[in-house]
Design a protein around this motif. Sequence first.
Motif, short mmCIF file in Angstrom:
data_model
loop_
_atom_site.label_atom_id
_atom_site.label_comp_id
_atom_site.label_asym_id
_atom_site.label_seq_id
_atom_site.Cartn_x
_atom_site.Cartn_y
_atom_site.Cartn_z
N ALA A 179 -121.57 -11.25 14.71
CA ALA A 179 -120.59 -12.07 15.41
C ALA A 179 -120.14 -11.39 16.71
N CYS A 180 -119.95 -10.07 16.68
CA CYS A 180 -119.54 -9.33 17.88
C CYS A 180 -120.61 -9.41 18.96
N VAL A 181 -121.87 -9.23 18.56
CA VAL A 181 -122.97 -9.31 19.52
C VAL A 181 -123.07 -10.72 20.09
N PHE A 182 -122.94 -11.72 19.21
CA PHE A 182 -123.00 -13.11 19.64
C PHE A 182 -121.90 -13.42 20.64
N VAL A 183 -120.67 -13.03 20.30
CA VAL A 183 -119.52 -13.30 21.18
C VAL A 183 -119.73 -12.66 22.55
N TYR A 184 -120.20 -11.43 22.55
CA TYR A 184 -120.39 -10.70 23.80
C TYR A 184 -121.33 -11.46 24.73
N PHE A 185 -122.48 -11.85 24.22
CA PHE A 185 -123.47 -12.51 25.07
C PHE A 185 -123.12 -13.98 25.33
N TYR A 186 -122.52 -14.63 24.36
CA TYR A 186 -122.11 -16.03 24.52
C TYR A 186 -121.09 -16.15 25.66
N PHE A 187 -120.10 -15.28 25.68
CA PHE A 187 -119.07 -15.32 26.71
C PHE A 187 -119.62 -14.93 28.08
N LEU A 188 -120.60 -14.02 28.09
CA LEU A 188 -121.19 -13.60 29.37
C LEU A 188 -122.10 -14.68 29.95
N LEU A 189 -123.00 -15.20 29.11
CA LEU A 189 -123.99 -16.17 29.59
C LEU A 189 -123.34 -17.44 30.10
N PHE A 190 -122.28 -17.90 29.43
CA PHE A 190 -121.62 -19.13 29.83
C PHE A 190 -120.41 -18.88 30.73
N LYS A 191 -120.29 -17.60 31.17
CA LYS A 191 -119.24 -17.21 32.12
C LYS A 191 -117.84 -17.59 31.64
N ILE A 192 -117.66 -17.43 30.33
CA ILE A 192 -116.35 -17.70 29.74
C ILE A 192 -115.41 -16.54 30.05
N VAL A 193 -115.93 -15.33 29.96
CA VAL A 193 -115.19 -14.12 30.30
C VAL A 193 -116.13 -13.23 31.10
N ASP A 194 -115.63 -12.64 32.19
CA ASP A 194 -116.52 -11.80 33.00
C ASP A 194 -116.81 -10.49 32.29
N PHE A 195 -117.82 -9.79 32.79
CA PHE A 195 -118.32 -8.58 32.14
C PHE A 195 -117.25 -7.52 31.96
N HIS A 196 -116.49 -7.24 33.02
CA HIS A 196 -115.49 -6.18 32.96
C HIS A 196 -114.38 -6.52 31.96
N LYS A 197 -113.97 -7.79 31.94
CA LYS A 197 -112.89 -8.18 31.05
C LYS A 197 -113.31 -8.13 29.59
N ILE A 198 -114.52 -8.62 29.30
CA ILE A 198 -114.96 -8.60 27.91
C ILE A 198 -115.21 -7.18 27.43
#
Length: 511
Positions: free
Chosen positions: A336-355
């Motif tokens: 779930a942690c790996v999924f959330v990380y890439f899901y939020f990055l790919l769909f630009k939900i949260v930027d890299f630095h913030k996540i």
Amino acid sequence: MKSLKSVSTVIGVALLLLAVLCYFINWHALVPAFTVLGIAIITRKALEPLIIGCAIGFILLAQQGGSAEWFPEGQGMIFPLNMFDGLFSSIARDAHDGGLIWVILVCILYGAFVQMVVASGGIKAVGKYSENHVKTKKQSLLMTYWLSFFFFLDDYFSALSVGNTMRPITDKFGVSRDKLALVLSFVCVPLTIIFPISTWTIFYGTQLTSIEGGVLDGKGEAITSPIEAFMHTIPYNFSAWISLILGALVVYEFLPDFKGIKEAEATVVIKEEKEKTSKKDKKEGKVIYFLLPLLVLIFCTVFPYPFDFDYWGPSFEFDINYIFGSIDALRGIATACVFVYFYFLLFKIVDFHKISDNFVKGLETITFVLAVLGFTYLLKDVQNGLGFNEFVASHLEGISWLNGSTLPFIVFALVAWICWATGSNWGIYAILVPTTAILSTQFHADFWLTQGALASGTVWGAAACFFSDNRVLTAQSCKVDMMKHGISQFPYQLIIFVVSSVIYLVAGFIL
């Protein structure tokens, strides 16, 4: 509140005097536990009492020459050298057994998972969605209670997720955080021991199927599935059922608040929050940012990965034991942690630095929890080194009125207070499951009722203990003082204990 503190101080001093008495009558195995409880109740701290209790335990071990079984390297060492050596030995042993590493990884990853979902606005979106349906203080507590049922997989997950999700809502309607934590304590741990799909289920069921000689079902056939073995105990987990019922009575307002909670409720000040619209934060969180990661977490906790053809291949069966026989909380939260990380990055939900910052922040929020857990493990090992288990067993054998009818009650009461005093629950399973099985056979007691009493006792102890891992996590997510929470919810736990004890005593004579 002053009167409550005065009562707590009296109880704490009494426990410390009891620890002194145990020392002088050579009941050394009980001294650390009573010391920890006494100091914890007086100071309302978690970590410091554990450290002091462990230190006193090592002082006693130094006087006795150490423990050949639990701390062999520290034999002959003086205090505090034996404590430093013992801390290393305890961590190394628990890490080698896998239990401590498993708990640490699950804790820190749950912390990171929750923090990342919070950063996405997903949990806030759930809160906003809930506000459309929650219009009163009572409804906010009802939602807290029932929402907890969706987090049945693990008590850590439930405490962290529900607490963080509902805290802003209950704050808005003037619910004290003490009462929010109280409602969580009614559900988080009990639910995991009566629902057949949880981390507790797998662990306890595995201990049952590992009993020498095996356990038999109603047809006289050996049970090999941990799920099947565990399900036989569900009807007899009385304290868990009573906890859920009592929680419902509290949130539906059929039961008035007791003194500690009432005083906390009276001091709540409702703050009107004015939302500031930031140009930098134009995007609002969506409920899907919470639900999708949650579904991934649940699926990967219950089932292996879709590409695991050893599981999903031709041998796949639509059988509850097969489907739920591979539950793995660590696999679920890691995925779930790996999924959330890439899901939020790919769909630009949260930027890299913030996540990334929130991932690390999530790990940091669990640091105190891990410190408490580490010293809880050490306290357990110190007590084992002082012969705590042998002390309990020898005094259990000396009870003249112990028989098949009273055994379930004695097992429940004894295990409940052991877990309450030590903060240990899973370790108790490994130690007492086979012992309880032998006793139930020896005294011709109902096997599943007795095992249910054992499971029920550990649940009550974990929920009632002032410094257990679940107590720490519940206080963490509700942003409330841990000892204050532990003391305010304890009268309710006493009701659960008394009612459960009566039921076990009656059931022992009937079954």
